[in-house]
Structures are given as C-alpha cells and as structure tokens.
Design a protein around this motif. Sequence first.
Motif, short mmCIF file in Angstrom:
data_model
loop_
_atom_site.label_atom_id
_atom_site.label_comp_id
_atom_site.label_asym_id
_atom_site.label_seq_id
_atom_site.Cartn_x
_atom_site.Cartn_y
_atom_site.Cartn_z
N LEU A 35 -67.08 -19.97 -112.97
CA LEU A 35 -67.86 -20.97 -112.39
C LEU A 35 -68.00 -20.62 -110.87
O LEU A 35 -69.17 -20.87 -110.20
CB LEU A 35 -67.09 -22.29 -112.51
N SER A 36 -67.04 -20.17 -110.14
CA SER A 36 -67.16 -20.08 -108.64
C SER A 36 -68.13 -19.01 -108.23
O SER A 36 -69.16 -19.08 -107.45
CB SER A 36 -65.92 -19.60 -108.03
N ILE A 37 -68.30 -17.78 -109.26
CA ILE A 37 -69.25 -16.87 -109.05
C ILE A 37 -70.82 -17.61 -109.31
O ILE A 37 -71.52 -17.19 -108.36
CB ILE A 37 -69.03 -15.57 -109.74
N ASN A 38 -70.71 -18.10 -110.47
CA ASN A 38 -72.18 -18.73 -110.95
C ASN A 38 -72.67 -19.70 -109.72
O ASN A 38 -73.81 -19.76 -109.42
CB ASN A 38 -72.05 -19.23 -112.14
N VAL A 39 -71.71 -20.52 -109.24
CA VAL A 39 -72.07 -21.45 -108.18
C VAL A 39 -72.73 -20.93 -107.02
O VAL A 39 -73.42 -21.18 -106.28
CB VAL A 39 -71.00 -22.58 -107.93
N GLN A 40 -72.05 -19.66 -106.64
CA GLN A 40 -72.57 -18.84 -105.41
C GLN A 40 -73.94 -18.39 -105.57
O GLN A 40 -74.66 -18.33 -104.71
CB GLN A 40 -71.29 -17.90 -105.12
N MET A 41 -74.04 -17.81 -106.78
CA MET A 41 -75.29 -17.46 -107.13
C MET A 41 -76.40 -18.70 -107.06
O MET A 41 -77.62 -18.40 -106.58
CB MET A 41 -75.49 -16.60 -108.72
N LEU A 42 -76.21 -19.96 -107.57
CA LEU A 42 -76.99 -21.08 -107.48
C LEU A 42 -77.30 -21.38 -106.10
O LEU A 42 -78.53 -21.63 -105.41
CB LEU A 42 -76.01 -22.35 -108.09
N SER A 43 -76.10 -21.24 -105.20
CA SER A 43 -76.57 -21.74 -103.69
C SER A 43 -77.42 -20.45 -103.18
O SER A 43 -78.18 -20.95 -101.88
CB SER A 43 -75.05 -21.64 -102.92
N LEU A 44 -77.51 -19.46 -103.61
CA LEU A 44 -78.37 -18.42 -103.23
C LEU A 44 -79.62 -18.46 -103.80
O LEU A 44 -80.72 -17.48 -103.28
CB LEU A 44 -77.88 -17.05 -103.31
N GLY A 45 -79.88 -19.19 -104.81
CA GLY A 45 -81.37 -19.51 -105.54
C GLY A 45 -81.34 -18.42 -106.48
O GLY A 45 -82.46 -18.04 -106.82
N LEU A 46 -80.55 -17.67 -106.87
CA LEU A 46 -80.36 -16.53 -108.00
C LEU A 46 -80.12 -17.03 -109.27
O LEU A 46 -79.33 -16.05 -109.98
CB LEU A 46 -79.66 -15.19 -107.23
N VAL A 47 -80.74 -18.05 -109.78
CA VAL A 47 -80.42 -18.27 -110.92
C VAL A 47 -81.39 -18.87 -111.78
O VAL A 47 -82.61 -19.38 -111.31
CB VAL A 47 -79.39 -19.82 -110.95
N GLU A 48 -81.39 -19.00 -113.27
CA GLU A 48 -82.57 -19.39 -113.99
C GLU A 48 -81.86 -20.71 -114.81
O GLU A 48 -80.68 -20.88 -114.49
CB GLU A 48 -82.86 -18.30 -114.96
N ASP A 49 -82.79 -21.25 -115.85
CA ASP A 49 -82.23 -22.48 -116.25
C ASP A 49 -81.07 -22.22 -117.08
O ASP A 49 -80.25 -23.10 -117.10
CB ASP A 49 -83.43 -23.12 -117.22
N ASP A 50 -81.17 -21.14 -117.90
CA ASP A 50 -80.01 -20.61 -118.76
C ASP A 50 -78.80 -20.49 -117.97
O ASP A 50 -77.68 -21.06 -118.21
CB ASP A 50 -80.34 -19.26 -119.27
N ASP A 51 -78.80 -20.04 -116.50
CA ASP A 51 -77.79 -19.94 -115.71
C ASP A 51 -77.16 -21.21 -115.29
O ASP A 51 -76.02 -21.67 -115.38
CB ASP A 51 -78.00 -19.29 -114.47
N LEU A 52 -78.00 -22.28 -115.22
CA LEU A 52 -77.61 -23.64 -114.85
C LEU A 52 -77.11 -24.21 -116.00
O LEU A 52 -76.01 -24.94 -115.76
CB LEU A 52 -78.92 -24.41 -114.18
N LEU A 53 -77.25 -23.95 -117.26
CA LEU A 53 -76.86 -24.61 -118.47
C LEU A 53 -75.39 -24.03 -118.52
O LEU A 53 -74.68 -24.82 -118.84
CB LEU A 53 -77.57 -24.37 -119.49
N ARG A 54 -75.29 -22.64 -118.35
CA ARG A 54 -73.84 -22.13 -118.18
C ARG A 54 -73.17 -22.68 -117.25
O ARG A 54 -71.95 -22.96 -117.39
CB ARG A 54 -74.06 -20.65 -117.88
#
Length: 337
Positions: free
Chosen positions: A121-140
């Motif tokens: 989660l911590s890594i995925n949220v870091q990617m979210l804060s940088l805008g480097l995510v798609e909808d599938d990543d947000l569902l994850r």
Amino acid sequence: MNQPNPLALAQLQALAPPTLPSLRASRYFGDDNSVVLADFTPADQAVIKEMYATLITLMGHLRQQKDTAFDLPSLQALLTQLSWPALIKQLQQLGTTMPEHAATHLGEAIHDIRGGSFAALSINVQMLSLGLVEDDDLLRIFFLVRDHLKIMRNAVRDIDLQRYRADWEQKLHNVKLIVEKWTNTIHKVSNSSAQIELDCQFDGNISERCLEFSALDRVLYNMVNNAVRHTADKVVYLSIFPADPAQPHDVRFVIYNAIAPEHRQTLQQHFGDNLNQVFGSGFTTGGSGLGLRICAHFVANAYGIHSFEEATSAGYFGATLLDSYFVNWFHWPVAAD
C-alpha cells in the motif's frame, strides 16, 4: 500477461497428504495472535492510532468513488491533507523501542502493521501522489486499504472495538474475495515487484467471519511479500485448490517463485534438505525473520496443532525446492455453507 504455470498440478498435489485432520472442537476464529494498545509504548500507540484513523478516512473516499469513477486530484489532495509522508516517516520508527516486558505477540503485531498489505500500500500510494496510476491501480489501493484495516484490528484487538465486534460476527467469505484482489496484479514490496500469476481451482467458502479472514490474509500477505522480495524473474505463482478434490475439506495454497542460485545455496547451507525450518527458525536474508513464523502460528492454530514439528511433518505447511523454484504452501479449512 498470464504465463503458464511452470509446475504441474500433480507436483503441487504431491507436496502434502490430501487429508489433514483437525484437532479443533470448533471453527478457528483467528483471534489468538493479537495484542492491545497498552502493550505498546505511548509513542507507538500514538502512531498506530494515527495510522488507523488515516486509513479509515482514505477508505471512506475510496469506497465512495469505487463504484463510479476514481477522482485522482481529490485523492491527491486528501493525501496532502492527511500528511501521508509524515505518517510514513513515523511508521519507520514503530517498534524501535519495545516495552521492558513486551507481550508475546507484540513483535509479530508490529511486523504485520508495518508489513502485511501496508508494504504494498505505501508504495502504491506514493505512485498515486505522483499521478502515476490508472484506475486498476486505484482499485488495488482500495483492496490494500480495506485489508490492512482488518489486519490492524486482528493484530490490535482494541484499536476499534465497534468494528472489531462486527469482525466477530458470522459471515461467510468466499474464495472469490481472494481471487478478485490477486488476479492480474503487480505486487510491490520495498524495492521489489512481481507479477502475481493466480490459478484458483476451488470455488467455495474459506472463512466464517471477517476476523478469521484477516488471519488468513496475514498468512497470504506474509508469504507473497516474501516471494516477491526473492523472486529471480519478477513473477510469483499463487495456486489455490482443494487438497482432496473428492472430499474438499481443506484448501491448499501454494506460493512459489524462481530462485537465484546464490539464494538456493544459502537456503541449503542453513537447512539442508529440511526447508520446513524456514517457518520456525527466524532465519532471514534481509527481513525480520518473523513473517513465516507468523504464518506457521496461524495455520497450526487453525487446525488445533500445538507442535511445530507435528505441523510440518504432517504437511499442514511447508517449504521445498522443486526444479528451479522455491515452493511454500499451507492449508486452510473449508468453511461450511
């Protein structure tokens, strides 16, 4: 992209006997590897409370957007409002000082609060804060936040008594809840990531309450996290199937990954041909050594087995090398309809 499983089902079926007796008089609740807030130092209590409250807030926003459309700018603004980077820094200090008479399971609770699903989660949220995510990543991220809130309640039973009581209520959990969050997933842990290749050949209930399901999640996340850290080719295989197809009383979970020659040599030097000892030795090649021990505790208790040697010799959980793969497995009782 899905890859064919390199190990045949027959090889995975041969890992352990098809019949595994349970010595329990009643269903396992998954409630026996926990601590209370007072077991932590005051500083750690404050961090854990803040972490839990932050995840509750984040979960509310993710749940609200999940069935419509994720709003990336609003989620980024929320992370700023929640001071997410500061929280991560505080978590890095969690457990660095332990109470003089620490509870038996305190180290394991800290391990799974900092690790568990939060490692990804911590890594995925870091990617979210940088805008480097798609909808599938947000569902994850939604799945990871949901799982970690339940893992925290499983580990610290008085962190949220109202929701903890709800976790105790009988509620069947189908294996589809595992399938939906691990299918076509790239799992990130620390500086490692791997594609999870899932093969599920069981379709039934695996848990009778949220509390039990979060115990199962603590086992799964620890095993998968370990595999992701050590895979030699950035792929981890997760196979789920009934131990005995004719009488499906138990489900076998097999997690395996390609192993580098130097890692294989290290394991053989420490354990020889008895790799089952990785579950009880505390041995580690970069972690804390607690993850697989936590898995052993939960699985043995799910069947009422009180001896590590009995649990491994009977095949309730174990580890081995097959071809060029490090393979570990465990079982969980099927839940009645």
